[in-house]
Design an enzyme around this catalytic site. Structure first.
Site, PDB file in Angstrom:
ATOM      1  N   ASP A 183     -66.050  19.027 -14.312  1.00 58.07           N
ATOM      2  CA  ASP A 183     -65.883  19.527 -12.945  1.00 58.07           C
ATOM      3  C   ASP A 183     -67.056  20.399 -12.520  1.00 58.07           C
ATOM      4  OD1 ASP A 183     -63.393  18.469 -13.569  1.00 58.07           O
ATOM      5  OD2 ASP A 183     -62.290  20.014 -12.491  1.00 58.07           O
ATOM      6  N   ALA A 241     -63.778  24.850  -9.781  1.00 56.24           N
ATOM      7  CA  ALA A 241     -65.171  24.660 -10.194  1.00 56.24           C
ATOM      8  C   ALA A 241     -66.108  24.913  -9.010  1.00 56.24           C
ATOM      9  CB  ALA A 241     -65.378  23.240 -10.733  1.00 56.24           C
ATOM     10  N   ALA A 242     -65.729  24.413  -7.829  1.00 57.28           N
ATOM     11  CA  ALA A 242     -66.593  24.586  -6.651  1.00 57.28           C
ATOM     12  C   ALA A 242     -66.719  26.065  -6.289  1.00 57.28           C
ATOM     13  CB  ALA A 242     -66.049  23.777  -5.481  1.00 57.28           C
TER      14      ALA A 242
HETATM   15  C1  MEV Z   1     -59.148  18.672 -14.629  1.00 58.22           C
HETATM   16  O1  MEV Z   1     -59.803  18.585 -13.350  1.00 58.22           O
HETATM   17  C2  MEV Z   1     -59.694  17.604 -15.532  1.00 58.22           C
HETATM   18  C3  MEV Z   1     -59.186  17.644 -16.975  1.00 58.22           C
HETATM   19  O2  MEV Z   1     -59.855  16.565 -17.646  1.00 58.22           O
HETATM   20  C4  MEV Z   1     -59.507  18.942 -17.657  1.00 58.22           C
HETATM   21  C5  MEV Z   1     -61.009  19.147 -17.876  1.00 58.22           C
HETATM   22  O3  MEV Z   1     -61.777  18.190 -17.906  1.00 58.22           O
HETATM   23  O4  MEV Z   1     -61.385  20.325 -18.056  1.00 58.22           O
HETATM   24  C6  MEV Z   1     -57.706  17.397 -17.044  1.00 58.22           C
END
Ligand code: MEV
Length: 362
Positions: A164, A121-122
């Site tokens: 994220d 994401a970053a």
């Molecule tokens: C991944 O960092 C977090 C999850 O909840 C997937 C998402 O929120 O997209 C497992």
């Protein structure tokens, strides 16, 4: 050339359950991905990646990553990293209405890949910001969050929440429930992170929880109980003083208790691992207020709350823990580190004091 950075994050509460519409509270932390983008005269995209917990690599392709080159690193890692960068490039081209724009891109990150700290994401958030600025378009952090979400959604075959990407774009503590994303107040929480050196496969872990939830009502109940924990945790944060220098002990103690609950439920959903569990127990035994895995699980990182040095020391001596570090809440989300050259020159002309400083606005 333009340089932007964006922070990683830990989940105080709510990963996995957020995929099914329950709320989650991720918090941005001061570990950042930095993306440098320089526009090219053609429509090629050349990517150089360093410090991504994998060997640096350079790849060049034309237009889309459909034409993948041969590179000397494991294919799945290249596929994963290139998929995110490719999707970020597509979003930037669309936002700037420049479908044929080409870029030289360098990615540096001190966020371990796939370890639950929001590395992809970053990279996507910082990449969209740098590439659009390089094309002369400045997007608001909320729009970057939206575009980064679309990029992650595409790469992760529709299995991504907004958590994220929104957290990385906005910074601070955030609350995400379906499409409803907002920033919330939080005091400076004393996060200590343990990293087992590994990574989980987010797609496979999300699919595993989905299958369990579809097969067993009690797994579905477990997911909604995670939602209850998040709501209680949020109430605690809302009642706390965000300007306090240090959060009060009662708050840490109650948040820690809920983190422990949350970890237990994630464990029941099959997304913990031996190394994550042993780091969680090491943190608790060292006196942390609470500890849980963060992110998709399967390996990677745990997050604990401890204002003293005890947890970090204990984690360093825990078999299976490769690194332990303190991470501060990152109050700033995506930010430009070096603005596009044209902007920097204009700024230097209007502000003589800045002349000759290289235009770094960080
Ligand atoms: C991944 O960092 C977090 C999850 O909840 C997937 C998402 O929120 O997209 C497992």
């Amino acid at each position: 050339m333009t340089v932007s950075s964006a922070p990683g994050k830990v989940y105080l509460f709510g990963e996995h359950a957020v995929v099914y519409g329950e709320p989650a509270v991720p918090c941005a932390v001061e570990r950042r991905a930095t993306v440098t983008v320089a526009a090219r005269d053609d429509d090629h995209v050349r990517v150089r990646a360093e410090d991504l917990s994998l060997n640096g690599f350079t790849v060049e392709y034309r237009g889309s990553t459909g034409d993948r080159p041969d590179v000397d690193v494991p294919a799945p890692l290249v596929e994963a990293a290139m998929g995110y960068i490719d999707a970020a490039v597509d979003q930037a081209r669309e936002a700037a209405d420049a479908p044929d724009a080409g870029f030289d891109i360098t990615v540096e990150s001190d966020i371990p890949l796939g370890a639950g700290l929001g590395s992809s994401a970053a990279v996507v958030v910082a990449g969209i910001d740098a590439a659009t600025r390089e094309l002369g378009v400045e997007l608001a952090p909320r729009e970057i969050a939206e575009r980064a979400y679309r990029a992650e959604h595409e790469v992760q075959d529709g299995q991504a929440s907004r958590a994220d990407t929104f957290c990385s774009a906005m910074g601070g503590a955030v609350r995400v429930e379906g499409d409803d994303c907002r920033t919330i107040d939080a005091p400076p929480l004393p996060f200590v992170i343990g990293f087992d050196g590994g990574a989980g496969d987010t797609g496979a872990l999300v699919s595993g929880v989905r299958a369990l939830r579809e097969e067993y009502d009690f797994a579905a109940d477990t997911v909604s109980t995670v939602g209850d924990i998040v709501r209680r945790g949020e109430e605690l944060l809302a009642e706390s003083d965000p300007d306090a220098d240090e959060p009060p002990e009662e708050l840490l103690s109650e948040l820690g208790r809920f983190m422990n609950f949350n970890h237990g439920l994630l464990e029941a959903l099959g997304v913990s691992s031996r190394s994550l569990d042993s780091m969680v127990w090491a943190a608790r035994e060292a006196g942390a207020y609470g500890a849980k895995l963060t992110g998709a699980g399967g390996g990677g990182c745990i997050v604990s709350l401890d204002p003293t040095p005890e947890t970090q020391t204990a984690l360093r001596f825990t078999p299976g823990c490769e690194d332990a570090f303190r991470a501060e809440l990152a109050t700033e989300g995506v930010r430009v580190e070096v603005p596009p050259e044209a902007d920097a020159e204009a700024e230097a002309e209007t502000d003589p004091e800045r002349e000759g400083d290289g235009g770094n606005s960080a």
